[in-house]
Design a protein around this motif. Structure first.
Motif, PDB file in Angstrom:
ATOM      1  N   LYS A  34       0.893  -1.035  -0.011  1.00 51.52           N
ATOM      2  CA  LYS A  34      -0.053   0.013  -0.080  1.00 51.52           C
ATOM      3  C   LYS A  34       0.783   1.257   0.084  1.00 51.52           C
ATOM      4  CE  LYS A  34      -4.050   2.011   0.201  1.00 51.52           C
ATOM      5  NZ  LYS A  34      -4.891   1.965  -1.032  1.00 51.52           N
ATOM      6  N   GLN A  37       1.744   2.200  -3.508  1.00 51.24           N
ATOM      7  CA  GLN A  37       0.700   2.657  -4.094  1.00 51.24           C
ATOM      8  C   GLN A  37       0.413   4.112  -3.696  1.00 51.24           C
ATOM      9  OE1 GLN A  37      -2.436   0.149  -3.306  1.00 51.24           O
ATOM     10  NE2 GLN A  37      -1.606  -1.586  -4.289  1.00 51.24           N
ATOM     11  N   CYS A  38       0.536   4.406  -2.559  1.00 48.64           N
ATOM     12  CA  CYS A  38       0.333   5.748  -2.212  1.00 48.64           C
ATOM     13  C   CYS A  38       1.752   6.846  -2.545  1.00 48.64           C
ATOM     14  CB  CYS A  38       0.537   5.966  -0.664  1.00 48.64           C
ATOM     15  SG  CYS A  38      -0.875   5.022   0.296  1.00 48.64           S
ATOM     16  N   ARG A  42      -0.258   7.751  -6.603  1.00 51.70           N
ATOM     17  CA  ARG A  42      -1.318   8.714  -6.340  1.00 51.70           C
ATOM     18  C   ARG A  42      -0.519  10.056  -6.714  1.00 51.70           C
ATOM     19  NH1 ARG A  42      -3.316   4.919  -5.745  1.00 51.70           N
ATOM     20  NH2 ARG A  42      -4.627   4.045  -4.319  1.00 51.70           N
ATOM     21  N   GLN A  47      -5.036  13.249  -2.974  1.00 54.42           N
ATOM     22  CA  GLN A  47      -5.055  11.702  -3.059  1.00 54.42           C
ATOM     23  C   GLN A  47      -3.998  11.253  -2.208  1.00 54.42           C
ATOM     24  OE1 GLN A  47      -5.370  10.799  -7.076  1.00 54.42           O
ATOM     25  NE2 GLN A  47      -7.224  11.054  -7.403  1.00 54.42           N
ATOM     26  N   GLN A  48      -2.635  11.587  -2.352  1.00 55.54           N
ATOM     27  CA  GLN A  48      -1.417  11.103  -1.847  1.00 55.54           C
ATOM     28  C   GLN A  48      -1.611  11.196  -0.146  1.00 55.54           C
ATOM     29  OE1 GLN A  48       2.585  12.653  -2.335  1.00 55.54           O
ATOM     30  NE2 GLN A  48       2.952  10.558  -2.910  1.00 55.54           N
ATOM     31  N   TYR A  50      -4.369  11.709   1.732  1.00 58.72           N
ATOM     32  CA  TYR A  50      -5.422  10.868   2.388  1.00 58.72           C
ATOM     33  C   TYR A  50      -4.936   9.403   2.020  1.00 58.72           C
ATOM     34  CZ  TYR A  50      -9.711   8.194   2.619  1.00 58.72           C
ATOM     35  OH  TYR A  50     -10.954   7.488   3.069  1.00 58.72           O
ATOM     36  N   CYS A  51      -4.276   8.846   1.077  1.00 55.97           N
ATOM     37  CA  CYS A  51      -3.597   7.476   1.085  1.00 55.97           C
ATOM     38  C   CYS A  51      -2.733   7.247   2.426  1.00 55.97           C
ATOM     39  CB  CYS A  51      -2.887   7.288  -0.180  1.00 55.97           C
ATOM     40  SG  CYS A  51      -2.554   5.600  -0.501  1.00 55.97           S
ATOM     41  N   GLN A  54      -4.511   7.180   5.665  1.00 58.25           N
ATOM     42  CA  GLN A  54      -5.471   5.938   5.904  1.00 58.25           C
ATOM     43  C   GLN A  54      -4.487   4.871   6.123  1.00 58.25           C
ATOM     44  OE1 GLN A  54      -8.766   5.662   6.443  1.00 58.25           O
ATOM     45  NE2 GLN A  54      -8.148   7.897   6.176  1.00 58.25           N
ATOM     46  N   LEU A  55      -3.141   4.801   5.403  1.00 58.18           N
ATOM     47  CA  LEU A  55      -2.361   3.711   5.809  1.00 58.18           C
ATOM     48  C   LEU A  55      -1.807   3.705   7.241  1.00 58.18           C
ATOM     49  CD1 LEU A  55      -0.661   1.717   4.691  1.00 58.18           C
ATOM     50  CD2 LEU A  55       0.847   3.056   3.639  1.00 58.18           C
ATOM     51  N   ASN A  79       5.868   5.551   6.889  1.00 56.44           N
ATOM     52  CA  ASN A  79       4.432   6.206   6.539  1.00 56.44           C
ATOM     53  C   ASN A  79       4.398   7.577   7.238  1.00 56.44           C
ATOM     54  OD1 ASN A  79       3.527   4.316   4.706  1.00 56.44           O
ATOM     55  ND2 ASN A  79       3.232   2.860   6.709  1.00 56.44           N
TER      56      ASN A  79
END
Length: 211
Positions: A34, A37-38, A42, A47-48, A50-51, A54-55, A79
């Motif tokens: 994940k 992906q972030c 993103r 978007q990045q 938020y990603c 959440q992670l 993170n």
């Protein structure tokens, strides 16, 4: 050296697991995938951010369930640092302070976790975060930590990349090219293809700047 807020991208090889079922059940595998992906998929800032937010929640929950796992602690630091890089500015300093505390705990308790990734991550923070009086940035500490990481994992893509990037920012062009080239030739990580692809693009871009 110029202080830049850039996406903090780190790093690291997965823990070894005895079989595929065990790997798929381990939260670290999902967190690592994940993160890539972030970081690399993103393109829009919101978007990045938020990603990564959440992670971080997912990572914290996993660590709460297994508080002795140093590898999950390293990734929580990664993170938080990545979110700080995405947000930028002075407001991100609290996140990198939290990341620094986590990495120092791992170095104190289990320094060889994930091939010394806590050293790589902390070293990266030391040269990317502004120095006093704004932040805790320190080039001498950065180099010390990055060399510690290389002593543990001399052929790894991330320790070589970050040390090369540090040297480039320090104006040591010849040495920077040497370590970035080592990073470019690092063995691929079968379990982290997207992270390797993104890192190799960064290495190529940095080498192009220097050459």
């Amino acid at each position: 050296m110029t202080r830049l807020w850039i996406p903090f991208i780190t790093l690291l090889s997965s823990a070894l697991f005895t079989n595929a079922a065990q790997a798929s059940a381990d939260p670290l595998v999902t967190i690592q995938k994940k993160w890539a992906q972030c970081q690399y998929q993103r393109s829009q800032e919101k978007q990045q951010i938020y990603c990564f937010e959440q992670l971080i929640k997912r990572n914290q929950q996993a660590l709460n369930s297994a508080p002795t796992r140093a590898d999950l602690k390293v990734w929580l630091a990664i993170n938080k640092s990545s979110l700080a890089g995405a947000q930028g500015g002075i407001g991100a300093l609290s996140l990198v302070e939290e990341a620094k505390d986590l990495l120092e705990q791992v170095i104190d308790q289990a320094p060889e976790t994930l091939d010394g990734s806590a050293y790589t991550s902390l070293g990266s923070l030391y040269y990317k975060v502004p120095g006093w009086p704004v932040g805790f940035g320190d080039d001498d500490k950065a180099e010390h930590m990055l060399k510690k990481a290389l002593a543990i994992n001399p052929n790894g893509i991330d320790p070589n990349y970050f040390y090369g990037d540090f040297l480039a920012e320090d104006g040591r062009k010849k040495e920077a090219i040497q370590y970035l080239t080592r990073a470019q030739k690092a063995p691929p990580r079968a379990e982290r293809p997207l992270a390797d692809q993104g890192r190799q693009q960064e290495i190529a871009a940095k080498l192009k700047e220097l050459q």
